[in-house]
Design an enzyme around this catalytic site. Structure first.
Site, PDB file in Angstrom:
ATOM      1  N   LYS A 154       0.875  -1.184   0.000  1.00 12.51           N
ATOM      2  CA  LYS A 154       0.000   0.000   0.000  1.00 12.51           C
ATOM      3  C   LYS A 154       0.906   1.226   0.000  1.00 12.51           C
ATOM      4  O   LYS A 154       1.353   1.694   1.051  1.00 12.51           O
ATOM      5  CB  LYS A 154      -0.886  -0.031   1.252  1.00 12.51           C
ATOM      6  CG  LYS A 154      -2.242   0.637   1.109  1.00 12.51           C
ATOM      7  CD  LYS A 154      -2.189   2.071   0.656  1.00 12.51           C
ATOM      8  CE  LYS A 154      -1.805   3.035   1.751  1.00 12.51           C
ATOM      9  NZ  LYS A 154      -1.493   4.392   1.247  1.00 12.51           N
ATOM     10  N   GLY A 204       6.441   5.847   7.838  1.00 11.02           N
ATOM     11  CA  GLY A 204       5.708   7.093   7.604  1.00 11.02           C
ATOM     12  C   GLY A 204       5.766   7.968   8.839  1.00 11.02           C
ATOM     13  O   GLY A 204       6.697   7.855   9.652  1.00 11.02           O
ATOM     14  N   SER A 205       4.753   8.825   8.993  1.00 10.18           N
ATOM     15  CA  SER A 205       4.773   9.792  10.099  1.00 10.18           C
ATOM     16  C   SER A 205       4.483   9.096  11.434  1.00 10.18           C
ATOM     17  O   SER A 205       3.894   8.005  11.463  1.00 10.18           O
ATOM     18  CB  SER A 205       3.716  10.859   9.842  1.00 10.18           C
ATOM     19  OG  SER A 205       2.444  10.245   9.798  1.00 10.18           O
ATOM     20  N   VAL A 208       0.509   8.570  12.190  1.00 11.49           N
ATOM     21  CA  VAL A 208      -0.110   7.413  11.524  1.00 11.49           C
ATOM     22  C   VAL A 208       0.529   6.119  12.046  1.00 11.49           C
ATOM     23  O   VAL A 208      -0.170   5.131  12.319  1.00 11.49           O
ATOM     24  CB  VAL A 208       0.028   7.526   9.986  1.00 11.49           C
ATOM     25  CG1 VAL A 208      -0.528   6.281   9.309  1.00 11.49           C
ATOM     26  CG2 VAL A 208      -0.677   8.762   9.461  1.00 11.49           C
ATOM     27  N   GLY A 209       1.842   6.152  12.217  1.00 17.04           N
ATOM     28  CA  GLY A 209       2.555   4.947  12.662  1.00 17.04           C
ATOM     29  C   GLY A 209       2.031   4.430  13.998  1.00 17.04           C
ATOM     30  O   GLY A 209       1.816   3.232  14.167  1.00 17.04           O
ATOM     31  N   GLU A 226       8.569   2.380  11.244  1.00 19.89           N
ATOM     32  CA  GLU A 226       9.672   3.353  11.198  1.00 19.89           C
ATOM     33  C   GLU A 226       9.051   4.721  10.974  1.00 19.89           C
ATOM     34  O   GLU A 226       8.334   4.923   9.989  1.00 19.89           O
ATOM     35  CB  GLU A 226      10.646   3.023  10.058  1.00 19.89           C
ATOM     36  CG  GLU A 226      11.543   1.833  10.339  1.00 19.89           C
ATOM     37  CD  GLU A 226      12.347   1.954  11.620  1.00 19.89           C
ATOM     38  OE1 GLU A 226      12.614   3.087  12.059  1.00 19.89           O
ATOM     39  OE2 GLU A 226      12.660   0.912  12.206  1.00 19.89           O
ATOM     40  N   CYS A 260      13.653  11.203   6.557  1.00 12.18           N
ATOM     41  CA  CYS A 260      13.441  10.953   7.993  1.00 12.18           C
ATOM     42  C   CYS A 260      14.726  11.207   8.770  1.00 12.18           C
ATOM     43  O   CYS A 260      14.687  11.582   9.941  1.00 12.18           O
ATOM     44  CB  CYS A 260      12.961   9.532   8.209  1.00 12.18           C
ATOM     45  SG  CYS A 260      14.043   8.300   7.475  1.00 12.18           S
ATOM     46  N   GLU A 356       8.785  16.970  14.514  1.00 10.42           N
ATOM     47  CA  GLU A 356       9.373  16.906  13.176  1.00 10.42           C
ATOM     48  C   GLU A 356       8.637  17.862  12.242  1.00 10.42           C
ATOM     49  O   GLU A 356       7.414  17.780  12.108  1.00 10.42           O
ATOM     50  CB  GLU A 356       9.257  15.472  12.626  1.00 10.42           C
ATOM     51  CG  GLU A 356       9.831  15.318  11.220  1.00 10.42           C
ATOM     52  CD  GLU A 356       9.513  13.956  10.592  1.00 10.42           C
ATOM     53  OE1 GLU A 356       8.317  13.613  10.446  1.00 10.42           O
ATOM     54  OE2 GLU A 356      10.471  13.241  10.247  1.00 10.42           O
TER      55      GLU A 356
HETATM   56  P1  NAD Z   1       2.203   9.327   6.296  1.00 13.85           P
HETATM   57  O1  NAD Z   1       2.257   8.826   7.687  1.00 13.85           O
HETATM   58  O2  NAD Z   1       1.268  10.426   5.991  1.00 13.85           O
HETATM   59  O3  NAD Z   1       1.805   8.108   5.296  1.00 13.85           O
HETATM   60  C1  NAD Z   1       2.546   6.919   5.255  1.00 13.85           C
HETATM   61  C2  NAD Z   1       1.667   5.827   4.655  1.00 13.85           C
HETATM   62  O4  NAD Z   1       0.611   5.502   5.565  1.00 13.85           O
HETATM   63  C3  NAD Z   1       0.987   6.217   3.347  1.00 13.85           C
HETATM   64  O5  NAD Z   1       0.985   5.111   2.489  1.00 13.85           O
HETATM   65  C4  NAD Z   1      -0.430   6.566   3.800  1.00 13.85           C
HETATM   66  O6  NAD Z   1      -1.389   6.485   2.779  1.00 13.85           O
HETATM   67  C5  NAD Z   1      -0.627   5.504   4.866  1.00 13.85           C
HETATM   68  N1  NAD Z   1      -1.704   5.772   5.831  1.00 13.85           N
HETATM   69  C6  NAD Z   1      -2.228   6.971   6.190  1.00 13.85           C
HETATM   70  N2  NAD Z   1      -3.166   6.782   7.149  1.00 13.85           N
HETATM   71  C7  NAD Z   1      -3.218   5.451   7.412  1.00 13.85           C
HETATM   72  C8  NAD Z   1      -3.989   4.637   8.308  1.00 13.85           C
HETATM   73  N3  NAD Z   1      -4.877   5.168   9.137  1.00 13.85           N
HETATM   74  N4  NAD Z   1      -3.785   3.300   8.300  1.00 13.85           N
HETATM   75  C9  NAD Z   1      -2.854   2.741   7.488  1.00 13.85           C
HETATM   76  N5  NAD Z   1      -2.103   3.465   6.603  1.00 13.85           N
HETATM   77  C10 NAD Z   1      -2.288   4.800   6.573  1.00 13.85           C
HETATM   78  O7  NAD Z   1       3.712   9.695   5.891  1.00 13.85           O
HETATM   79  P2  NAD Z   1       4.239  10.390   4.546  1.00 13.85           P
HETATM   80  O8  NAD Z   1       3.826  11.811   4.522  1.00 13.85           O
HETATM   81  O9  NAD Z   1       3.910   9.541   3.370  1.00 13.85           O
HETATM   82  O10 NAD Z   1       5.844  10.290   4.750  1.00 13.85           O
HETATM   83  C11 NAD Z   1       6.583  11.208   5.489  1.00 13.85           C
HETATM   84  C12 NAD Z   1       6.875  10.670   6.872  1.00 13.85           C
HETATM   85  O11 NAD Z   1       7.549   9.419   6.781  1.00 13.85           O
HETATM   86  C13 NAD Z   1       7.803  11.561   7.680  1.00 13.85           C
HETATM   87  O12 NAD Z   1       7.321  11.665   8.987  1.00 13.85           O
HETATM   88  C14 NAD Z   1       9.148  10.809   7.661  1.00 13.85           C
HETATM   89  O13 NAD Z   1       9.982  11.074   8.766  1.00 13.85           O
HETATM   90  C15 NAD Z   1       8.672   9.397   7.665  1.00 13.85           C
HETATM   91  N6  NAD Z   1       9.704   8.488   7.144  1.00 13.85           N
HETATM   92  C16 NAD Z   1      10.333   7.659   8.025  1.00 13.85           C
HETATM   93  C17 NAD Z   1      11.348   6.825   7.574  1.00 13.85           C
HETATM   94  C18 NAD Z   1      12.063   5.888   8.516  1.00 13.85           C
HETATM   95  O14 NAD Z   1      12.624   4.897   8.044  1.00 13.85           O
HETATM   96  N7  NAD Z   1      12.087   6.158   9.815  1.00 13.85           N
HETATM   97  C19 NAD Z   1      11.692   6.824   6.216  1.00 13.85           C
HETATM   98  C20 NAD Z   1      11.016   7.676   5.354  1.00 13.85           C
HETATM   99  C21 NAD Z   1      10.015   8.504   5.829  1.00 13.85           C
END
Ligand code: NAD
Length: 475
Positions: A154, A204-205, A208-209, A226, A260, A356
């Site tokens: 996804k 991701g963020s 959401v994480g 992550e 990140c 962040e």
């Molecule tokens: P995001 O959290 O908005 O989205 C990440 C993913 O989660 C997307 O595919 C999104 O559609 C999905 N999502 C959203 N809501 C959800 C839910 N309720 N249930 C399941 N999935 C859902 O993040 P983003 O804006 O795509 O990416 C940027 C973020 O990612 C930043 O915070 C960055 O620090 C982080 N990031 C972390 C790493 C790491 O390895 N630590 C690497 C890259 C990016």
């Protein structure tokens, strides 16, 4: 409909895909599970050669993939090319890891054999962000598939074009393309993936994480997440300020700070004046603009909302007494461009120094000693990456011991990772197993302990049974 647009030319649509409903996710999970059985039962060499073939296909499509990364997420061309190369390296690495030992032999407790063997968990649910639109899907998919799992991918809506193209390249080299199911969509599709997978790997963020971790854990699923960072770089007075400033601004601002591991705070130990001047020069010198131009280091931010987030952060800093040393504004004209911004004199307790902001924003902080710099560096809820810049080995090693970060970097930027080492953070940055390197095998497999006894003469078996289990005396 899921549609991506170019950040530098927002009127330009890049890709579109039908959103997968919860019902479609359930059906895709069913098909993937069916395909997984023969994928897991096939010799490991077959999985290794499939991943090698995907690596070759990605290499053959390098230029096209790099162009797609540039146009879809605005990543500057040198970094987009680097991301394609990293994806190839990950695929080659996990093609070999498929042949790694999957268990060990132990001394048995009696005659026979006692061993452990790792087997696939089944169906991996992979939820990815937009900022590494090829490498992050690959660093989850390659180990998931190498160790015999099927996968639901996804991807982030903003990077759907990259995910579609990468999935095509995989599907062409898998014996059954149903092993990998691409599920375009947003939060609802992501929630459905969490519901149907045996193991969930999220990047991701942190907002959401945390929600993904909660729902996966409450359903009894294995989960890793992550998330974001508030990554510090400590600069000791013994280091050359120009060299440190160039390295740190690169880590903070390239790809418009949308990594990140990007440096978010620079902590000057002792008199900060030389470092401050060097940082101002280095930020001003960063080539920014069209991400397809070979010299560009800083391109656009991903979308209008990201530009708004940057503007709000700059306003917040100003109101709290922060001094904007460089940048602090959107640019005129087409595209979501925000100038690389350096801020000084903000209290370390201010929320901007703790949360962040995913864009080209760097805070300059001050500490009278290494001890106080380390306390300041650790004073956030995150713990992903941290760097220290010094010629003093004792200070560097003390920092390596005390920095609360999964990735510790000495005289090198907070950004960057090797495919063969574990990647992840501490505190609010990560949950569960590390990714990449050998750590991935643990996440995508479960360990089984097998006790084997050879055939035994019937009278020996009888002697060993308890009196109550003898024929005629059982209940
Ligand atoms: P995001 O959290 O908005 O989205 C990440 C993913 O989660 C997307 O595919 C999104 O559609 C999905 N999502 C959203 N809501 C959800 C839910 N309720 N249930 C399941 N999935 C859902 O993040 P983003 O804006 O795509 O990416 C940027 C973020 O990612 C930043 O915070 C960055 O620090 C982080 N990031 C972390 C790493 C790491 O390895 N630590 C690497 C890259 C990016």
């Amino acid at each position: 409909m899921i549609i991506s647009y170019s950040p530098q030319r927002p009127e330009h649509q890049i890709a579109a895909a039908q959103e997968a409903s919860a019902h479609e996710v359930a059906e895709a999970a069913h098909r993937a599970r069916r395909a997984q059985r023969s994928w897991a039962a096939a010799p490991a060499e077959q999985r290794a050669s499939a991943l090698s073939a995907v690596a070759d296909a990605v290499a053959a499509a390098s230029a096209e993939l790099a162009d797609l990364v540039i146009t879809e997420v605005g990543k500057p061309s040198a970094e987009a090319t680097g991301e394609v190369q990293r994806s190839i390296a990950l695929l080659k690495y996990y093609a070999q890891q498929a042949l790694d030992p999957v268990g060990s032999v132990h001394e048995p407790t009696g005659p026979g054999l006692l061993y452990t063997r790792r087997r696939p968990v089944g169906l991996a649910g992979l939820i990815t962000p937009w900022n590494f639109p090829l490498a992050i899907p690959v660093w989850k998919l390659a180990p998931a598939l190498a160790f015999g799992n099927a996968a639901l991918l996804k991807p982030a809506p903003q990077a759907i074009g990259c995910a579609m193209r990468m999935t095509e390249l995989f599907a062409a080299h898998l014996p059954d393309p149903e092993i990998l199911q691409l599920l375009p969509g947003g939060a609802a599709t992501g929630s459905a993936v969490v519901e149907h997978a045996d193991a969930v790997s999220f990047t991701g963020s942190d907002t959401v994480g945390k929600a993904v971790v909660r729902s996966a854990a409450s359903a009894g699923r294995r989960v890793q997440a992550e998330m974001g960072g508030q990554n510090p770089a400590i600069v000791l007075p013994d280091t050359d300020p120009e060299t440190a400033a160039r390295m740190i601004t690169g880590a903070a601002m390239t790809f418009a700070g949308q990594k990140c591991t990007a440096t978010r705070r620079v902590i000057a130990v002792g008199d900060p004046r030389d470092l401050q001047d060097a940082l101002i020069t280095a930020v001003n010198e960063l080539p920014w603009g069209d991400p397809s131009a070979p010299a560009t280091a800083v391109g656009p931010v991903i979308d209008a909302r990201a530009c708004d987030t940057m503007s709000e952060a700059v306003d917040e800093a100003r109101h709290a007494g922060g001094r904007i040393l460089v940048g602090g504004h959107r640019t005129e004209g087409v595209g979501h461009f925000f100038s690389p911004t350096l801020v000084d004199s903000l209290s370390p307790e201010h929320p901007l120094a703790r949360r962040e902001v995913f864009g080209p924003l760097l805070l300059l902080q001050h500490a009278p000693s290494l001890d106080e710099a380390l306390t300041l560096a650790n004073a956030t809820p995150f713990g992903l990456a941290a760097s220290i810049h010094t010629n003093d080995l004792t200070a560097a090693l003390e920092a390596a011991d005390r920095l609360e970060a999964g990735q510790i970097r000495i005289n090198t930027p907070t950004t960057g990772a090797a495919v063969h080492t574990p990647f992840g953070g501490m505190k609010g940055s990560s949950y569960g197993e590390r990714e990449q390197g050998k750590a991935a095998q643990h996440f995508y497999t479960s360990v089984h302990t097998v006790a084997v006894r050879g055939p035994q003469p019937p009278d020996t078996v009888q002697q060993r049974q308890s009196p109550s289990s003898k024929p005629g005396r059982s209940a």
